[in-house]
Design a protein around this motif. Structure first.
Motif, PDB file in Angstrom:
ATOM      1  N   ARG A 243      -0.981  21.902 -26.678  1.00 56.71           N
ATOM      2  CA  ARG A 243      -2.288  21.273 -26.909  1.00 56.71           C
ATOM      3  C   ARG A 243      -3.064  22.029 -27.981  1.00 56.71           C
ATOM      4  O   ARG A 243      -3.780  21.435 -28.799  1.00 56.71           O
ATOM      5  N   ALA A 244      -2.891  23.359 -28.013  1.00 60.19           N
ATOM      6  CA  ALA A 244      -3.598  24.190 -28.996  1.00 60.19           C
ATOM      7  C   ALA A 244      -2.961  24.134 -30.377  1.00 60.19           C
ATOM      8  O   ALA A 244      -3.484  24.735 -31.323  1.00 60.19           O
ATOM      9  N   GLY A 245      -1.816  23.447 -30.510  1.00 56.78           N
ATOM     10  CA  GLY A 245      -1.195  23.280 -31.821  1.00 56.78           C
ATOM     11  C   GLY A 245      -0.042  24.206 -32.115  1.00 56.78           C
ATOM     12  O   GLY A 245       0.518  24.159 -33.225  1.00 56.78           O
ATOM     13  N   VAL A 246       0.345  25.042 -31.155  1.00 58.17           N
ATOM     14  CA  VAL A 246       1.501  25.907 -31.388  1.00 58.17           C
ATOM     15  C   VAL A 246       2.748  25.030 -31.525  1.00 58.17           C
ATOM     16  O   VAL A 246       2.987  24.126 -30.733  1.00 58.17           O
ATOM     17  N   GLY A 247       3.542  25.280 -32.542  1.00 58.66           N
ATOM     18  CA  GLY A 247       4.756  24.515 -32.775  1.00 58.66           C
ATOM     19  C   GLY A 247       4.537  23.146 -33.395  1.00 58.66           C
ATOM     20  O   GLY A 247       5.493  22.375 -33.528  1.00 58.66           O
ATOM     21  N   ALA A 248       3.314  22.848 -33.800  1.00 52.76           N
ATOM     22  CA  ALA A 248       3.030  21.518 -34.360  1.00 52.76           C
ATOM     23  C   ALA A 248       3.735  21.275 -35.689  1.00 52.76           C
ATOM     24  O   ALA A 248       3.875  20.124 -36.114  1.00 52.76           O
ATOM     25  N   ASP A 249       4.204  22.336 -36.339  1.00 51.96           N
ATOM     26  CA  ASP A 249       4.907  22.180 -37.615  1.00 51.96           C
ATOM     27  C   ASP A 249       6.410  21.986 -37.433  1.00 51.96           C
ATOM     28  O   ASP A 249       7.144  21.858 -38.411  1.00 51.96           O
ATOM     29  N   LYS A 250       6.872  21.959 -36.183  1.00 50.32           N
ATOM     30  CA  LYS A 250       8.304  21.818 -35.908  1.00 50.32           C
ATOM     31  C   LYS A 250       8.623  20.386 -35.477  1.00 50.32           C
ATOM     32  O   LYS A 250       8.046  19.881 -34.512  1.00 50.32           O
TER      33      LYS A 250
ATOM     34  N   VAL B 295       4.215  14.699 -25.364  1.00 49.21           N
ATOM     35  CA  VAL B 295       3.974  13.972 -26.611  1.00 49.21           C
ATOM     36  C   VAL B 295       2.478  13.738 -26.802  1.00 49.21           C
ATOM     37  O   VAL B 295       1.944  13.881 -27.912  1.00 49.21           O
ATOM     38  N   GLY B 296       1.782  13.399 -25.710  1.00 54.84           N
ATOM     39  CA  GLY B 296       0.344  13.194 -25.808  1.00 54.84           C
ATOM     40  C   GLY B 296      -0.399  14.448 -26.196  1.00 54.84           C
ATOM     41  O   GLY B 296      -1.357  14.400 -26.978  1.00 54.84           O
ATOM     42  N   LEU B 297       0.016  15.595 -25.671  1.00 59.03           N
ATOM     43  CA  LEU B 297      -0.631  16.859 -26.011  1.00 59.03           C
ATOM     44  C   LEU B 297      -0.348  17.262 -27.450  1.00 59.03           C
ATOM     45  O   LEU B 297      -1.198  17.853 -28.121  1.00 59.03           O
ATOM     46  N   ARG B 298       0.840  16.948 -27.908  1.00 61.86           N
ATOM     47  CA  ARG B 298       1.247  17.319 -29.268  1.00 61.86           C
ATOM     48  C   ARG B 298       0.499  16.509 -30.311  1.00 61.86           C
ATOM     49  O   ARG B 298       0.159  17.020 -31.381  1.00 61.86           O
ATOM     50  N   GLY B 299       0.235  15.239 -30.020  1.00 67.30           N
ATOM     51  CA  GLY B 299      -0.505  14.407 -30.956  1.00 67.30           C
ATOM     52  C   GLY B 299       0.343  13.938 -32.115  1.00 67.30           C
ATOM     53  O   GLY B 299       1.489  14.359 -32.288  1.00 67.30           O
ATOM     54  N   ASP B 300      -0.219  13.044 -32.912  1.00 70.76           N
ATOM     55  CA  ASP B 300       0.532  12.493 -34.045  1.00 70.76           C
ATOM     56  C   ASP B 300      -0.291  12.528 -35.327  1.00 70.76           C
ATOM     57  O   ASP B 300      -0.213  11.642 -36.163  1.00 70.76           O
ATOM     58  N   ALA B 301      -1.086  13.595 -35.483  1.00 76.66           N
ATOM     59  CA  ALA B 301      -1.875  13.741 -36.701  1.00 76.66           C
ATOM     60  C   ALA B 301      -0.949  13.846 -37.912  1.00 76.66           C
ATOM     61  O   ALA B 301       0.163  14.381 -37.813  1.00 76.66           O
ATOM     62  N   PRO B 302      -1.379  13.338 -39.064  1.00 75.51           N
ATOM     63  CA  PRO B 302      -0.519  13.353 -40.255  1.00 75.51           C
ATOM     64  C   PRO B 302      -0.031  14.737 -40.647  1.00 75.51           C
ATOM     65  O   PRO B 302       1.068  14.882 -41.198  1.00 75.51           O
ATOM     66  N   GLU B 303      -0.827  15.763 -40.356  1.00 68.59           N
ATOM     67  CA  GLU B 303      -0.411  17.110 -40.758  1.00 68.59           C
ATOM     68  C   GLU B 303       0.606  17.725 -39.787  1.00 68.59           C
ATOM     69  O   GLU B 303       1.159  18.789 -40.063  1.00 68.59           O
TER      70      GLU B 303
END
Length: 515
Positions: free
Chosen positions: A321-328, A405-413
């Protein structure tokens, strides 16, 4: 268990940072589909003696050439009696080791042509798959023929399977010992990959971690761990079972085990106990009866990665939720009926018990009962045992897919996420049970012990699709179906035939807590 090259000429040697290892070719070197296997390479010193209950220590260099022709010792001892995958136990102390399967070991790149689906040799090295086995964090081993990387090698992917400490040795709370020792084993094994995989033809900048069940939970735990982000570049989670054991529960379990053994809850106290005694106490403390299923659904597993304020300062869900791993980039999913087999033996008895009674016993709230049964009417029509198994599956696996998936989000970045369901019904059980998807992922339907799980005629077409999607993700970061977004919720449904549907996990909506 060992590999059997045709002749002494089939041996092949590679230099690691600790020393030279000798593996063996399977197939004629230089021909399509040939690959080399290096088994039981230690990445850490044996966790015995002073190193028992310690953080893993990198393997000291050795002289000469070390044979890597047989699987190394496993943390799993004897027959655990729970695995659906043939994962043998191998005796010995040096339980922290890796197996490497490669089409392009050192010095052979120029002679290895592309195999079926492979892009062939490239100077930059081949993409790498690192596999973490499952087994509830207390069982399982990497010494399975299902985990042989030959088919991934055929398609241009170097494959590594790793071992790690299990059960209390790997994850139990001890007052003066490092926490999450099994997690630290994963990290050191991944460090070994970063330092050594280029010598086996792999590219350390293109590492995908994957696993199933507890292994799926392991790669999701690593995805949410700040300390692990430099060690991999993509995640494929199959039926991921997160633990995220709370600090209080972890400590209470450790103190309880020490009390049962009559020792202090310290390294000194536990070190007086032989391995067999700890395994005996662990088994007794974790036994599940019919009345304890509901508590397991609410409390989770007692042994596994624990929130420790160090490696895991918060839960994996909170980290994501805090964005850790969002670039993977991430692929995740589950089978439709992971644990329906848990009720198979009681099917005849359960047919006389109302579905609502059994579901309430398992913890389904009165308010969610009607919408849940309505959303799963096709399963409910098959009887109480089937709907109970689906509910157990949903609570342990399928709700986690949607929730993460909901916590990860689908923001363009953010890196994209892909979601799948494995729905193909086993020819043995008539539904898609736990572990059924693993031989399809590895494209090993011709391996041992497939029929007891999949039946006599598993679909090779489906294996081509599942394995092909995995290869595409590992090579290019895209498994080949639309990414999951909150608007479209595209879900790949693996069946024969397969399809892509919208909102493939809609049937668990009534079980999800508000965001």
């Amino acid at each position: 268990m060992s590999i059997h090259p045709a002749s002494i000429d089939a041996r092949v040697e590679v230099d690691t940072i600790a020393g030279r290892v000798r593996g063996a070719w399977r197939g004629e070197p230089g021909t399509p589909g040939a690959s080399a296997a290096f088994l039981g390479i230690p990445f850490a010193e044996a966790p015995v003696g002073d190193l028992r209950f310690a953080a893993p220590v990198p393997k000291a260099p050795w002289e000469g050439v070390r044979d890597a022709l047989e699987f190394g010792a496993t943390a799993q001892r004897g027959d655990p009696g729970v695995t659906l995958i043939p994962e043998p136990s191998v005796p010995g102390d040096s339980t922290l080791n890796v197996n490497v399967f490669t089409p392009r070991p050192e010095g052979t790149a120029a002679s290895v042509p592309p195999g079926d689906g492979s892009t062939g040799s490239t100077a930059a090295g081949l993409p790498v798959l690192v596999w973490i086995h499952g087994g509830g964090y207390f069982a399982g081993s990497p010494a399975s023929l299902w985990y042989d990387g030959a088919r991934f090698n055929r398609d241009g992917v170097v494959t590594v399977s790793i071992s790690y400490r299990l059960g209390f040795d790997g994850f139990g709370w001890i007052a003066d010992a490092p926490s999450n020792r099994g997690v630290r084993d994963w990290l050191l094994a991944l460090e070994w990959v970063q330092q050594n995989i280029a010598a086996f033809g792999g590219d350390p900048s293109r590492v995908t971690i994957a696993g199933q069940s507890a292994g799926g939970g392991a790669v999701l735990t690593l995805l949410g761990m700040e300390a692990a982000q430099h060690l991999f570049h993509g995640v494929y989670a199959i039926s991921g079972a997160l633990a995220d054991v709370s600090p209080d529960r972890s400590e209470a379990f450790g103190r309880g085990l020490a009390a049962a053994a009559g020792v202090e809850p310290t390294r000194g106290g536990f070190s007086t106990l032989p391995e067999e005694r700890i395994l005996e106490l662990q088994k007794k403390a974790t036994e599940l009866g019919p009345d304890s299923l509901a508590s397991m659904l609410t409390e989770g597993l007692p042994l596994g990665p624990a929130i420790d304020g160090d490696l895991l300062p918060r839960s994996t869900r909170e980290s994501i939720r805090a964005g850790v791993g969002a670039d993977k980039p991430l692929v995740l999913g589950a089978t439709d009926d992971e644990f329906t087999m848990a009720f198979a033996e009681a099917e005849r008895k359960l047919r006389w018990i109302p579905k609502s009674v059994v579901l309430r016993k398992l913890g389904l709230s009165k308010s969610a009962m009607k919408p849940y049964l309505a959303a799963n009417a096709d399963i409910a029509r098959k009887g109480t045992a089937r709907i109970a198994g689906r509910y157990l599956t949903d609570m342990m696996f399928r709700t986690s897919v949607v929730g993460l998936v909901g916590l990860r989000g689908d923001a363009p970045e953010h890196a994209p996420t892909w979601v799948y369901r494995f729905s193909w019904p086993s020819g043995r059980f008539g539904f898609a049970e736990h572990c059924l998807d693993v031989p399809f992922f590895f494209d090993c339907l011709d391996s041992i012990a497939i029929e007891p799980l999949a039946g006599p005629n598993p679909s090779q077409t489906l294996a081509d699709e599942v394995h092909g999607g995995a290869v595409a993700f590992i090579e290019r970061g895209d498994p080949g179906w639309p990414r999951y977004t909150d608007a479209a919720r595209a879900t790949r449904v693996y069946d024969d035939p397969s399809s892509v549907v919208s909102d493939g996990y809609a049937s668990v909506a009534s079980l999800l807590a508000p965001a």
